[in-house]
Design an enzyme around this catalytic site. Structure first.
Site, short mmCIF file in Angstrom:
data_model
loop_
_atom_site.label_atom_id
_atom_site.label_comp_id
_atom_site.label_asym_id
_atom_site.label_seq_id
_atom_site.Cartn_x
_atom_site.Cartn_y
_atom_site.Cartn_z
N ASN A 83 -37.57 -31.42 -11.23
CA ASN A 83 -36.79 -31.15 -10.54
C ASN A 83 -36.17 -29.60 -12.02
OD1 ASN A 83 -34.28 -31.13 -8.97
ND2 ASN A 83 -34.52 -33.55 -9.02
N HIS A 113 -41.78 -27.63 -36.09
CA HIS A 113 -42.09 -26.59 -37.30
C HIS A 113 -42.44 -27.24 -38.59
CE1 HIS A 113 -40.17 -23.17 -35.46
NE2 HIS A 113 -39.28 -23.98 -34.90
N ARG A 181 -36.76 -53.29 -21.35
CA ARG A 181 -37.44 -54.70 -20.89
C ARG A 181 -38.84 -54.18 -20.31
NH1 ARG A 181 -36.71 -54.64 -15.07
NH2 ARG A 181 -35.45 -53.08 -14.27
#
Length: 186
Positions: A83, A113, A181
């Protein structure tokens, strides 16, 4: 060993290397062109994204605007949807499976870095590949950090910061992202 080869080997490397700078310049041009294609010209967008990413499967949709570092280090499977306003920082490899949906404002990052201040001030960094399995949904505003693997059939909740691997069939949320879960077929 070239700086690009060092980055793929997860060794300390110099992203300011002229070859890598030239590659990023090519990508910046391609991104500018892609992000300025008429959003309704789906054929032109499809052709441009295939010329930008390393490998795309069938039915690959990348909404605009989109940002990446090189593009050629990104592999996506079939039925991929990315998206708006996503950033794939692909100095290292990003491998995404089939049937993956990524919501707006998601960042997938392969670079980090150097921890040593002298090396960091020299601009040195490492890359660690990111792997996303089949049938994964990454919700809005999530950050996927270097070296993470997200297992197949998992869901990453909105705003999550994924710092460690997520096993398959998991619903994981939070900062840091944790499995809350297992997801079953029922």
């Amino acid at each position: 060993m070239t700086e690009k080869e060092k980055s793929y080997a997860e060794l300390l490397y110099q992203p300011g290397d002229p070859e890598l700078v030239a590659d990023r310049d090519v990508t910046v041009k391609k991104l500018y062109e892609y992000n300025h294609i008429n959003p309704l010209d789906r054929n032109a967008r499809q052709a441009a994204i295939r010329g930008l990413l390393g490998k795309t499967g069938d039915n690959c949709v990348v909404e605009q605007p989109f940002f990446c570092t090189y593009g050629y280090n990104i592999t996506v499977g079939d039925h991929f949807f990315l998206n708006v306003n996503c950033k794939l920082m692909d100095s290292g490899k990003i491998t995404i499976g089939n049937n993956v949906f990524i919501a707006p404002n998601v960042c997938i990052i392969t670079e980090e870095h150097a921890m040593d201040v002298k090396q960091r001030l020299e601009g040195l960094e490492y890359t660690h590949p990111v792997n996303i399995g089949d049938n994964v949904w990454i919700c809005t505003g999530s950050l996927i950090l270097p070296g993470v693997t997200i297992g197949a059939n998992s869901v990453i909740g909105a705003g999550s910061v994924v710092t460690k691997d997520i096993p398959p069939n998991s619903l994981a949320v939070g900062n840091p992202c944790k499995v809350i879960r297992q997801i079953s077929q029922d």
